[in-house]
Motif scaffolding. Structure first.
Motif, PDB file in Angstrom:
ATOM      1  N   LYS A  56       0.838  -1.202   0.000  1.00  0.00           N
ATOM      2  CA  LYS A  56       0.000   0.000   0.000  1.00  0.00           C
ATOM      3  C   LYS A  56       0.875   1.254   0.000  1.00  0.00           C
ATOM      4  CE  LYS A  56      -4.300  -1.669   2.136  1.00  0.00           C
ATOM      5  NZ  LYS A  56      -4.208  -3.028   1.632  1.00  0.00           N
ATOM      6  N   ASP A  99      -7.617   2.630  -1.502  1.00  0.00           N
ATOM      7  CA  ASP A  99      -6.589   1.872  -0.790  1.00  0.00           C
ATOM      8  C   ASP A  99      -5.640   2.817  -0.046  1.00  0.00           C
ATOM      9  OD1 ASP A  99      -6.138  -0.886  -0.394  1.00  0.00           O
ATOM     10  OD2 ASP A  99      -4.244  -0.766  -1.490  1.00  0.00           O
ATOM     11  N   HIS A 100      -5.387   3.998  -0.645  1.00  0.00           N
ATOM     12  CA  HIS A 100      -4.553   5.000   0.032  1.00  0.00           C
ATOM     13  C   HIS A 100      -5.205   5.432   1.347  1.00  0.00           C
ATOM     14  CE1 HIS A 100      -2.459   4.857  -3.630  1.00  0.00           C
ATOM     15  NE2 HIS A 100      -2.790   6.010  -4.173  1.00  0.00           N
ATOM     16  N   TRP A 103      -4.744   2.774   3.958  1.00  0.00           N
ATOM     17  CA  TRP A 103      -3.394   2.791   4.520  1.00  0.00           C
ATOM     18  C   TRP A 103      -3.220   3.958   5.484  1.00  0.00           C
ATOM     19  CZ3 TRP A 103       0.694   6.296   4.400  1.00  0.00           C
ATOM     20  CH2 TRP A 103       1.895   5.811   4.937  1.00  0.00           C
TER      21      TRP A 103
END
Length: 219
Positions: A56, A99-100, A103
């Motif tokens: 990630k 997804d960022h 994370w």
């Protein structure tokens, strides 16, 4: 060793190697859960989680790059390819952006985020991206079968030889077929065991590594 160095010199190569190790760890701990010690299982799960977080971070910011690259698909003359490629890249970019957020939340940088909901969003975008890629693969397979009909190929062996002859398409199709079950499982649409997810992820990772090692296999 040369292969490892070659892959490790590229960001995408690092990601693919880490992905292969990540899903291999899942397959290992899932297959040994009943026989191995709790410590061994927890170690494999920890390695899997660490590799997931590493990937990630490695891909951080790539979502914007992928979204920008979607504009290249507008130049294609084949409108059907245009639709699948552009939609695939847009949803892939949105998957990476989601997804960022996951994370940032898990690392403690962005607090107050509903991580579970963002994981679901990420899986939805990933699933749609894979479906678009599969549509493109199916379209190419359809073209092969149209050629098959024109060439009067009349047996299974010749048909398989025709498909095998287009190795980039074969590699890409196997990769996408394996990948599609991962977000389907994550969203609860299809229930798949952890061992199977690990094996499918490992196979798709190998398919993803092949074009990096042999550029002629890039689809």
């Amino acid at each position: 060793m040369d292969i490892v160095i070659k892959l490790n010199s590229q960001t995408v190569g690092k990601d693919k190697i880490a992905r292969l190790c990540q899903y291999s760890c899942r397959a290992l701990w899932a297959s040994k859960e009943a026989s191995e010690s709790k410590e061994s299982i927890e170690l494999l799960k920890h390695i899997e989680s660490t590799l997931s977080s590493f990937r990630k971070l490695l891909r951080f910011g790539k979502g914007f790059e992928v979204l920008y690259s979607a504009t290249a698909g507008l130049q294609l003359k084949d409108k059907s390819h245009h639709i699948f490629i552009v939609l695939g890249k847009i949803t892939s970019g949105l998957f990476l952006l989601a997804d960022h957020v996951v994370w940032l939340s898990r690392s403690g940088i962005w607090k107050g985020v509903d991580t579970t909901e963002w994981v679901k969003r990420s899986n939805r975008f990933w699933l749609f991206s894979i479906i678009m890629n599969l549509c493109r693969d199916m379209q190419e397979l359809r073209r092969l079968f149209m050629y098959y009909n024109r060439s009067n190929i009349c047996n299974l062996q010749q048909t398989l030889s025709l498909i095998y002859g287009d190795k980039p398409l074969l590699v890409d199709t196997v990769k996408n077929v394996c990948d599609v079950f991962i977000p389907l499982n994550g969203l609860g649409i299809v229930k798949v065991s952890n061992k199977t997810i690990g094996l499918l992820g490992a196979i798709s990772s190998i398919m993803g590594l092949l074009p990096l090692l042999h550029p002629r296999l890039k689809f």
